[in-house]
Design a protein around this motif. Structure first.
Motif, PDB file in Angstrom:
ATOM      1  N   MET A  83      22.214   3.218  -4.495  1.00 21.83           N
ATOM      2  CA  MET A  83      21.498   3.278  -6.065  1.00 21.83           C
ATOM      3  C   MET A  83      22.048   2.258  -6.658  1.00 21.83           C
ATOM      4  N   LEU A 168      17.419   7.732  -0.876  1.00 21.98           N
ATOM      5  CA  LEU A 168      18.488   7.235  -1.598  1.00 21.98           C
ATOM      6  C   LEU A 168      19.687   8.047  -1.278  1.00 21.98           C
ATOM      7  N   SER A 170      23.576   8.055  -2.430  1.00 25.40           N
ATOM      8  CA  SER A 170      24.418   7.228  -3.558  1.00 25.40           C
ATOM      9  C   SER A 170      25.809   7.785  -3.727  1.00 25.40           C
ATOM     10  N   THR A 174      23.686  13.100  -8.818  1.00 21.00           N
ATOM     11  CA  THR A 174      22.216  13.749  -8.419  1.00 21.00           C
ATOM     12  C   THR A 174      21.414  13.543  -9.704  1.00 21.00           C
ATOM     13  N   THR A 177      20.138  10.127  -9.245  1.00 17.73           N
ATOM     14  CA  THR A 177      19.380   9.904  -8.107  1.00 17.73           C
ATOM     15  C   THR A 177      17.871  10.783  -8.066  1.00 17.73           C
ATOM     16  N   ALA A 181      14.589   8.690  -7.443  1.00 18.60           N
ATOM     17  CA  ALA A 181      13.963   9.050  -6.373  1.00 18.60           C
ATOM     18  C   ALA A 181      12.514   9.364  -6.758  1.00 18.60           C
ATOM     19  N   PHE A 186      11.252   7.890  -3.333  1.00 15.11           N
ATOM     20  CA  PHE A 186      12.049   7.942  -2.179  1.00 15.11           C
ATOM     21  C   PHE A 186      11.833   9.477  -1.590  1.00 15.11           C
ATOM     22  N   GLN A 188      13.808  11.213   0.119  1.00 15.16           N
ATOM     23  CA  GLN A 188      15.036  12.396  -0.189  1.00 15.16           C
ATOM     24  C   GLN A 188      15.958  11.539  -1.065  1.00 15.16           C
ATOM     25  N   HIS A 189      16.808  12.343  -1.630  1.00 17.02           N
ATOM     26  CA  HIS A 189      17.904  11.448  -2.467  1.00 17.02           C
ATOM     27  C   HIS A 189      19.354  12.577  -1.971  1.00 17.02           C
TER      28      HIS A 189
END
Length: 291
Positions: A83, A168, A170, A174, A177, A181, A186, A188-189
């Motif tokens: 990220m 994503l 990282s 969270t 992200t 996301a 995205f 998922q993250h």
């Protein structure tokens, strides 16, 4: 032809001319080029892996990125992206630190960590500890000033449009992200969790910490769950904690990377933006999807 050399110009500073492409093609003994977007990107099919020195000399120091891939299996079924300084243009932890008045101190640790000079988990704990007592509204303020890297939306939307899984992953948090996301699209993250007492940060991060090994393991796990071989995966990142996943991916791309990463990863984007990752998979600009 077994290989493809993809050239991508940084359009903010140059244009990829037919003469430039032909000069590179002659230097690597490639076939006639295929335009992916006039003035921006082109493919040169090659029988053998093209020589990097020959490419650089033919480019004459122009701000043009180049990536070599095998002709078969260029389009990947899994994207795993870092990220900070990759999908977004900033380091969110460093920007958050500004609200605690310790940006310079935390930036210094971040640089050492991203250059592989200190252990990532150790560096993360040290930086987060300096944020103890910071009011939670600083997270939202940091998010409001966070900007996407050009090409991020097109990269994810195009790969998803062609049935790729996008994640994503990282070493950041969270809180960010989840927002990135959702904004970029995205599937998922995965990231670390900042702990708080309901009002302010406690100066602690949830364990276990998502570090370089966890990034690699996430890529491997997602590929297995998707029934993909490693060569069908794409990873992109900029720091030392991305190296493990970049090495295991079928196409690992160092994006405006720290020196330790740039030295060890062959596929690099040093000048352009994230559109280069689509061109490297053989997508013409006309096939790019919008979210």
């Amino acid at each position: 032809m077994r290989y493809v050399l993809t050239l991508v110009a940084a359009r903010s500073s140059t244009s990829l001319t037919p003469a430039m492409i032909r000069r590179v093609g002659e230097a690597v003994r490639g076939d006639p080029f295929i335009s992916l977007n006039d003035g921006e990107a082109a493919d040169i099919p090659c029988a053998d892996p093209p020589d990097s020195i020959a490419i650089q000399q033919a480019l004459e120091n122009a701000p043009v990125d180049w990536i070599v891939t095998k002709a078969r299996g260029r389009r990947k079924g899994l994207l795993v992206a870092d990220m900070d300084s990759t999908i977004v243009s900033s380091e969110t932890l460093d920007e958050l630190a500004a609200f605690a008045g310790v940006k310079a101190e935390i930036e210094a640790i971040t640089q050492r960590s991203m250059n592989g000079e200190i252990d990532f988990a150790e560096a993360l704990r040290a930086r987060v500890s300096m944020l103890r007592g910071l009011n939670l509204d600083a997270l939202e303020k940091t998010w409001k000033q966070t900007r996407l890297t050009p090409g991020a939306m097109e990269l994810v939307a195009t790969m998803r449009a062609h049935n790729a899984l996008t994640a994503l992953v990282s070493g950041g948090f969270t809180f960010f992200t989840a927002k990135v996301a959702a904004l970029v699209g995205f599937d998922q993250h995965h990231a670390n969790v900042l702990l708080d007492d309901g009002t302010a940060l406690t100066g602690e991060v949830g364990e276990p910490i998502l570090d370089r090994d966890a990034k690699k393991h996430t890529l491997v796990r997602l590929a297995e769950e998707r029934g993909l071989k490693p060569h069908a995966t794409l990873a992109v990142g900029d720091g030392a904690n991305d190296l493990a996943m970049l090495r295991v991916a079928g196409l690992g791309v160092a994006f405006h990377a720290k020196p330790i990463v740039a030295r060890e990863v062959k596929a690099r984007v040093d000048h352009g933006n994230l559109r280069a990752l689509l061109f490297a998979q053989g997508y013409p600009a006309s096939a790019f999807a919008k979210q």
